[in-house]
Design an enzyme around this catalytic site. Structure first.
Site, PDB file in Angstrom:
ATOM      1  N   SER A 175      45.077  38.285  33.212  1.00 29.24           N
ATOM      2  CA  SER A 175      44.298  39.391  33.778  1.00 29.24           C
ATOM      3  C   SER A 175      44.929  40.758  33.639  1.00 29.24           C
ATOM      4  CB  SER A 175      43.981  39.115  35.252  1.00 29.24           C
ATOM      5  OG  SER A 175      43.025  38.087  35.364  1.00 29.24           O
TER       6      SER A 175
ATOM      7  N   SER B  31      40.970  40.247  34.723  1.00 32.98           N
ATOM      8  CA  SER B  31      40.256  40.807  35.859  1.00 32.98           C
ATOM      9  C   SER B  31      40.662  42.236  36.198  1.00 32.98           C
ATOM     10  CB  SER B  31      40.464  39.921  37.079  1.00 32.98           C
ATOM     11  OG  SER B  31      41.849  39.902  37.463  1.00 32.98           O
TER      12      SER B  31
ATOM     13  N   LYS C  82      44.690  48.019  41.837  1.00 30.07           N
ATOM     14  CA  LYS C  82      43.719  46.931  41.733  1.00 30.07           C
ATOM     15  C   LYS C  82      43.204  46.559  43.122  1.00 30.07           C
ATOM     16  CE  LYS C  82      43.064  42.489  39.383  1.00 30.07           C
ATOM     17  NZ  LYS C  82      43.681  41.494  38.475  1.00 30.07           N
TER      18      LYS C  82
END
Length: 456
Positions: free
Chosen positions: A176, A152, A77
């Site tokens: 997320s 996210s 990420k």
């Protein structure tokens, strides 16, 4: 065997036994990215030459046979530092100099033999349940390109669901990891407090409500990545519960005025029946949350975004981000937002879980929403509309309890629907074990259909 699309466990076993070379694994995944990511936009950075060079070096390691993630392509990420890459945070305002060293979690991945194939897209400052940003555009769901992969960790989820990476590392400050896992048909675990170290370079990690965890296509792969990130082999191959569990079930949203899509409720009921088949007692119950709990989460969320923008140029931030950060600063001026769980809510959750082993809910209130659902809406409208999509995930961030999203079905249009299981602190192995029972009784399709099936 085709290695792009194989499980992390299969890849690692093949590399350890030298059935396949790490370079062959890397090249197959790079080819999959080249074929698919122009439509999906999961990656911000693909480390083409670096990962091939690292794959060659991995093959020469004397401890190759002992590495748990030997040759496994992992998507990172874009809020974790990866040496040599800019940490973009989905924002034009992010510092544009490359990280000089790896974050501790990235270091653990390298030590375990993972191939860090690239950095995945996120919404600005990882604050939204969809992955759309002015800096890097829209990330799309490989199951249906007109819909969101969630956020996210949407780029990571899309990459794994499309077979472009075997695993993804995500962070979860309000869902997320679990939101995109549900949207993309993956297993996604948010660990409880203290299981995985929070990167100090991310400040308070939203006052302690955000933590990192795994996204995978199987429960065993999620357990494998959790064990590496936590540096704790307890999470590997969790054993089935020694006794039938007391599982409370609810589809009552934590936020007033939110309704649950009938397809989602039906999916939850089917998962409940599978859990009964596994021998557990599943009873519909009143949940531990109260509507006022949402205010505690909102305060921590806004304060976290405000902290994240402290050293960034306001002019380069998206307008909505500026408004969230401003709200967070105002909240901080009025009263200090504590970096501990709210006492009343914590006591209530502790009392509830003293009577139940697990809580079963939908992960999301609806199937994945179309891309652009939240685009162009103002601050108030966005904060009002988001809970209509993601009401069930934030409470477990506020109290810092572990929770997992498990694939449980599909919508009428073929989009994945997940269910959420939550446990008291220390319940990660129980969550993984029960998720494995669901996987055995109601197995799921591990990857999105590639090609025409995913194109509107």
């Amino acid at each position: 065997m085709t290695w792009a699309g194989a499980s992390a466990g299969e890849i690692a076993a093949g590399v350890r036994s030298r059935t396949v070379s790490p370079l062959e694994v890397a090249d197959e995944h790079l080819a999959r990215i080249a074929a698919s990511d122009t439509q999906i936009n999961a990656f911000r950075i693909v480390r083409h030459e670096q990962v091939r060079r690292e794959a060659r070096a991995l093959a020469t390691r004397g401890d190759l046979a002992d590495l748990p993630l030997a040759g496994v392509p992992v998507a990172v990420k874009d809020n974790l530092d990866l040496a040599g890459c800019v940490t973009g945070h989905g924002s034009r305002a992010a510092r544009q100099t490359a990280a000089e060293s790896d974050s501790e979690l990235v270091r653990r991945l390298r030590a375990a033999g993972a191939l860090l194939i690239g950095k995945t897209n996120v919404p600005e400052l990882c604050q939204w349940p969809v992955t759309e940003s002015a800096a890097h555009g829209i990330t799309r769901n490989p199951w249906r390109l007109t819909h969101t992969p969630g956020g996210s960790t949407g780029g990571g989820a899309a990459a794994v669901a499309a077979g472009m990476a075997a695993l993804a590392v995500g962070s979860d400050g309000g869902g997320s990891i679990r939101i995109p896992s549900s949207c993309c048909g993956l297993v996604g675990l948010k660990p409880g407090d203290g299981v995985i170290p929070r990167p100090p370079e991310l400040g308070s990690n939203w006052l302690g409500i955000s933590t990192f965890g795994p996204l995978a296509t199987t429960v065993s792969d999620a357990a494998l990545l959790l064990a590496v990130l936590a540096d704790d082999d307890r999470y590997l191959a969790p054993a089935a519960p020694e006794r039938p569990l007391r599982i409370g079930m609810t589809a009552r949203p934590p936020v007033l005025g939110v309704s649950v899509d009938p397809q989602v409720r039906t999916t939850m009921l089917a998962a409940a029946e599978a859990l009964r088949e596994a021998g557990h007692t599943v009873t519909e119950v009143a949940p531990p949350w109260r509507p006022q709990d949402a205010l505690g989460f909102l305060a921590r969320y806004c304060a976290g975004v405000a902290e994240d923008t402290t050293d960034l140029s306001a002019e380069l931030l998206e307008p909505l981000t500026r408004k969230v950060a401003r709200a967070g600063r105002v909240i901080g001026w009025v009263h200090r937002v504590p970096d501990a769980p709210p006492p009343g809510q914590s006591e209530r959750f502790a009392a509830w879980f003293a009577e139940h082993d697990l809580l079963l809910t939908p992960t999301l209130a609806t199937p994945p929403v179309p891309v652009g659902t939240f685009a162009g809406k103002g601050f108030s409208r966005t904060l009002l509309d988001m809970p209509r999509f993601i009401p069930f995930t934030p409470p477990f961030n506020t109290v810092r309890y572990p929770a997992i999203s498990v694939p449980a079905g599909q919508s009428e249009t073929g989009l994945p629907i997940g269910v959420q299981l939550a446990a008291a602190p220390g319940g990660e192995t129980t969550l993984l074990a029960v998720a494995a029972q669901l996987e055995r009784i109601r197995p799921w399709q591990r990857h999105a259909p590639l090609g025409d099936a995913a194109i509107p």
